[in-house]
Enzyme design. Sequence first.
Site, PDB file in Angstrom:
ATOM      1  N   SER A 150       1.358   4.964   0.570  1.00 31.14           N
ATOM      2  CA  SER A 150       1.858   4.409  -0.686  1.00 31.14           C
ATOM      3  C   SER A 150       2.805   5.414  -1.348  1.00 31.14           C
ATOM      4  O   SER A 150       3.761   5.863  -0.718  1.00 31.14           O
ATOM      5  CB  SER A 150       0.676   4.034  -1.588  1.00 31.14           C
ATOM      6  OG  SER A 150       1.097   3.241  -2.674  1.00 31.14           O
ATOM      7  N   ASP A 316      -0.086  -6.432   3.685  1.00 32.00           N
ATOM      8  CA  ASP A 316       0.403  -5.651   2.544  1.00 32.00           C
ATOM      9  C   ASP A 316       1.671  -6.305   2.014  1.00 32.00           C
ATOM     10  O   ASP A 316       2.717  -6.275   2.648  1.00 32.00           O
ATOM     11  CB  ASP A 316       0.688  -4.223   3.007  1.00 32.00           C
ATOM     12  CG  ASP A 316       1.134  -3.296   1.877  1.00 32.00           C
ATOM     13  OD1 ASP A 316       1.338  -3.781   0.744  1.00 32.00           O
ATOM     14  OD2 ASP A 316       1.279  -2.093   2.137  1.00 32.00           O
ATOM     15  N   HIS A 349      -2.617  -3.888   0.765  1.00 27.75           N
ATOM     16  CA  HIS A 349      -2.076  -2.535   0.626  1.00 27.75           C
ATOM     17  C   HIS A 349      -3.165  -1.473   0.685  1.00 27.75           C
ATOM     18  O   HIS A 349      -2.961  -0.382   1.215  1.00 27.75           O
ATOM     19  CB  HIS A 349      -1.305  -2.440  -0.698  1.00 27.75           C
ATOM     20  CG  HIS A 349      -0.677  -1.092  -0.920  1.00 27.75           C
ATOM     21  ND1 HIS A 349       0.308  -0.589  -0.098  1.00 27.75           N
ATOM     22  CD2 HIS A 349      -0.909  -0.133  -1.859  1.00 27.75           C
ATOM     23  CE1 HIS A 349       0.671   0.613  -0.528  1.00 27.75           C
ATOM     24  NE2 HIS A 349      -0.061   0.914  -1.581  1.00 27.75           N
TER      25      HIS A 349
END
Length: 371
Positions: A150, A316, A349
């Site tokens: 991320s 995601d 995610h």
Amino acid sequence: MSDPRFGLARHIVLPGPLPLDGGGRLAPAEIGYETYGTLAPDGGNAILVCHALTGDQHLASPHPRTGKPGWWARMVGPGRPIDTDRWFVVCANVIGSCLGSSGPASLDPATGAPYGMAFPVITIRDMVRAQALLLDHLGIGRLAAVVGGSMGGMQALSWAATFPDRVQACVCIASAARHSAQNIAFHEVGRQAIMADPKWRGGDYYASGDPPAAGLAVARMAAHITYLSEAGLTEKFGRKLQGREAKTFGFDADFQVESYLRHQGLAFTDRFDANSYLYITRALDYFDLAEEHGGLLANAFRGTATRFCLVSFDTDWLYPTAESRTIVHALNAAGAAASFVELSSPFGHDAFLLESPTLDRVIAGFLGNGR
């Protein structure tokens, strides 16, 4: 330098002011960090792990505020994919945050009071520059790898682009080379929720001891939805009611998913600063690696000797696989050594933080290639 089984919590004031992309300098600049494992005599076994938006340096050790295990304890430790019997692992709290590194809650030397909104706006590259100064302090000239998911993946890419001679390998998981309009839009909803809370007081709430918890909780709720997948939410919650047999025909948390989000929001306010949330989301929104290199992403990696591993997850939708493919295409155009895999997971995610034997094998295998 530290017991491989436990993180050694540390804190330093960086020597000299830290130059910032937005102009000006940050002084003093402080960094909270943890280390795991033992640094080799030649310093060649160091791995930097970069955390995500609301993460911290407590990578594989219990969090001092919540008591919960470190956010990647399943990945880092003796015999784990990032094996602290072999690697010396460093994880630093990013500047702008609130867990030991300089941020809006830090004292402004000019006033003796917390910076609040007088803290300078920072970028991902500013975070990386601060980490580089930390590694200088630790005597680490070159990293065996920089790893992140991320926002941590953005830092990893920025490391490879900003300090290519200091990075042997780069692992970028569930990330992107720039923030999309949709990403920025979700962040703006969160920022507006915080700033609309009367207790925000223009960012000057520290003396009151009464922060804008309601606004921060809503911001966290909105963001948390983006970390999950529709299939995952449906499987976990569906339309099940929360502790009742029938709808109340009111605005209490009738549905389990509502109760879950409220809990996530409230729990977040116990460990995170609202102003830090504003600053770090802004740093994410400003991130555009191509823009930093003449508008062409391949330029960020031209001539690099760094090896890259890109990982995405099929559910995601915050940083979808297409974003990773864009990075891979740029790496190919730049002639960089790159591998890429899309993994299947129902968790959206957040999959990179959760149990994933396949991800474990990918990371262990990629790092093992550097023997």
